[in-house]
Scaffold this motif. Structure first.
Motif, PDB file in Angstrom:
ATOM      1  N   LYS A 198     -68.060 -20.670  41.400  1.00 47.84           N
ATOM      2  CA  LYS A 198     -67.772 -19.283  41.041  1.00 47.84           C
ATOM      3  C   LYS A 198     -68.048 -18.415  42.261  1.00 47.84           C
ATOM      4  N   VAL A 199     -67.181 -17.427  42.471  1.00 51.85           N
ATOM      5  CA  VAL A 199     -67.330 -16.480  43.570  1.00 51.85           C
ATOM      6  C   VAL A 199     -67.335 -15.079  42.972  1.00 51.85           C
ATOM      7  N   LYS A 200     -68.342 -14.290  43.315  1.00 56.32           N
ATOM      8  CA  LYS A 200     -68.422 -12.923  42.807  1.00 56.32           C
ATOM      9  C   LYS A 200     -67.801 -11.968  43.809  1.00 56.32           C
ATOM     10  N   VAL A 201     -66.849 -11.173  43.334  1.00 56.17           N
ATOM     11  CA  VAL A 201     -66.134 -10.213  44.176  1.00 56.17           C
ATOM     12  C   VAL A 201     -66.374  -8.810  43.613  1.00 56.17           C
ATOM     13  N   PRO A 202     -67.466  -8.146  44.043  1.00 59.13           N
ATOM     14  CA  PRO A 202     -67.758  -6.815  43.518  1.00 59.13           C
ATOM     15  C   PRO A 202     -66.868  -5.749  44.156  1.00 59.13           C
ATOM     16  N   SER A 203     -65.873  -5.297  43.418  1.00 59.95           N
ATOM     17  CA  SER A 203     -64.976  -4.251  43.906  1.00 59.95           C
ATOM     18  C   SER A 203     -64.575  -3.369  42.731  1.00 59.95           C
ATOM     19  N   ASP A 204     -64.568  -2.074  42.954  1.00 64.38           N
ATOM     20  CA  ASP A 204     -64.199  -1.144  41.887  1.00 64.38           C
ATOM     21  C   ASP A 204     -62.684  -1.020  41.734  1.00 64.38           C
ATOM     22  N   ASP A 205     -61.956  -1.327  42.790  1.00 63.49           N
ATOM     23  CA  ASP A 205     -60.506  -1.211  42.790  1.00 63.49           C
ATOM     24  C   ASP A 205     -59.880  -2.523  42.308  1.00 63.49           C
ATOM     25  N   ARG A 206     -59.178  -2.480  41.193  1.00 61.73           N
ATOM     26  CA  ARG A 206     -58.585  -3.694  40.606  1.00 61.73           C
ATOM     27  C   ARG A 206     -57.584  -4.370  41.537  1.00 61.73           C
ATOM     28  N   ASP A 207     -56.745  -3.575  42.172  1.00 64.63           N
ATOM     29  CA  ASP A 207     -55.736  -4.132  43.075  1.00 64.63           C
ATOM     30  C   ASP A 207     -56.378  -4.811  44.272  1.00 64.63           C
ATOM     31  N   GLU A 208     -57.401  -4.174  44.827  1.00 61.69           N
ATOM     32  CA  GLU A 208     -58.108  -4.747  45.976  1.00 61.69           C
ATOM     33  C   GLU A 208     -58.791  -6.052  45.570  1.00 61.69           C
ATOM     34  N   LYS A 209     -59.425  -6.038  44.398  1.00 59.53           N
ATOM     35  CA  LYS A 209     -60.110  -7.236  43.905  1.00 59.53           C
ATOM     36  C   LYS A 209     -59.116  -8.381  43.715  1.00 59.53           C
ATOM     37  N   ALA A 210     -57.951  -8.097  43.165  1.00 55.92           N
ATOM     38  CA  ALA A 210     -56.926  -9.122  42.954  1.00 55.92           C
ATOM     39  C   ALA A 210     -56.431  -9.671  44.286  1.00 55.92           C
ATOM     40  N   LEU A 211     -56.247  -8.784  45.275  1.00 61.42           N
ATOM     41  CA  LEU A 211     -55.804  -9.230  46.603  1.00 61.42           C
ATOM     42  C   LEU A 211     -56.842 -10.120  47.274  1.00 61.42           C
ATOM     43  N   ILE A 212     -58.116  -9.752  47.148  1.00 56.78           N
ATOM     44  CA  ILE A 212     -59.196 -10.552  47.735  1.00 56.78           C
ATOM     45  C   ILE A 212     -59.251 -11.931  47.075  1.00 56.78           C
ATOM     46  N   MET A 213     -59.153 -11.961  45.751  1.00 56.56           N
ATOM     47  CA  MET A 213     -59.213 -13.235  45.032  1.00 56.56           C
ATOM     48  C   MET A 213     -58.024 -14.129  45.391  1.00 56.56           C
ATOM     49  N   ASP A 214     -56.846 -13.540  45.495  1.00 57.65           N
ATOM     50  CA  ASP A 214     -55.668 -14.318  45.895  1.00 57.65           C
ATOM     51  C   ASP A 214     -55.823 -14.856  47.316  1.00 57.65           C
ATOM     52  N   ALA A 215     -56.415 -14.063  48.199  1.00 58.72           N
ATOM     53  CA  ALA A 215     -56.642 -14.503  49.576  1.00 58.72           C
ATOM     54  C   ALA A 215     -57.641 -15.663  49.618  1.00 58.72           C
ATOM     55  N   ILE A 216     -58.676 -15.597  48.796  1.00 56.99           N
ATOM     56  CA  ILE A 216     -59.661 -16.693  48.732  1.00 56.99           C
ATOM     57  C   ILE A 216     -58.979 -17.982  48.306  1.00 56.99           C
ATOM     58  N   VAL A 217     -58.161 -17.904  47.262  1.00 56.00           N
ATOM     59  CA  VAL A 217     -57.459 -19.092  46.752  1.00 56.00           C
ATOM     60  C   VAL A 217     -56.517 -19.641  47.828  1.00 56.00           C
ATOM     61  N   ARG A 218     -55.789 -18.766  48.490  1.00 54.79           N
ATOM     62  CA  ARG A 218     -54.831 -19.186  49.518  1.00 54.79           C
ATOM     63  C   ARG A 218     -55.536 -19.800  50.724  1.00 54.79           C
ATOM     64  N   GLU A 219     -56.589 -19.150  51.213  1.00 52.72           N
ATOM     65  CA  GLU A 219     -57.288 -19.601  52.420  1.00 52.72           C
ATOM     66  C   GLU A 219     -58.046 -20.910  52.212  1.00 52.72           C
TER      67      GLU A 219
END
Length: 98
Positions: free
Chosen positions: A48-69
């Motif tokens: 599990k990876v915790k991504v504390p971000s208030d912006d939903r779009d930013e959080k989704a982009l970060i999570m997608d980048a983690i999966v891709r990388e």
């Protein structure tokens, strides 16, 4: 990586009791954080990876980048927590048959 619904459900069940292994800090997604996630996946396979971000779009982009990388499979997102899986060479987790 393609997982069947049965395999995803199995992995989600295993992940339920896990605590986040990596938590992103104020600097966001850096090369060091990606390397740490990569090491954790190599060691644990399911994390599990915790991504504390208030912006939903930013959080989704970060999570997608983690999966891709990390070349991992995204199992689920609950709030700020991302559950990912990537089999290691040793195959510590035996998945159900397809």
């Amino acid at each position: 990586m393609k997982l069947t619904t049965k395999q995803k459900q199995f992995l989600k069940g295993l992940a339920h009791s896990l605590k986040p292994v990596v938590q992103l800090g104020a600097n966001g997604l850096t090369e060091g954080v990606v390397a740490e996630i990569d090491n954790a996946l190599a060691h644990h396979e399911l994390i599990k990876v915790k991504v504390p971000s208030d912006d939903r779009d930013e959080k989704a982009l970060i999570m997608d980048a983690i999966v891709r990388e990390t070349d991992a499979a995204k199992l689920q997102v609950i709030g700020h927590v991302l559950v990912i899986y990537r089999p290691s060479e040793a195959r510590k987790i035996e998945l159900p048959r397809k």
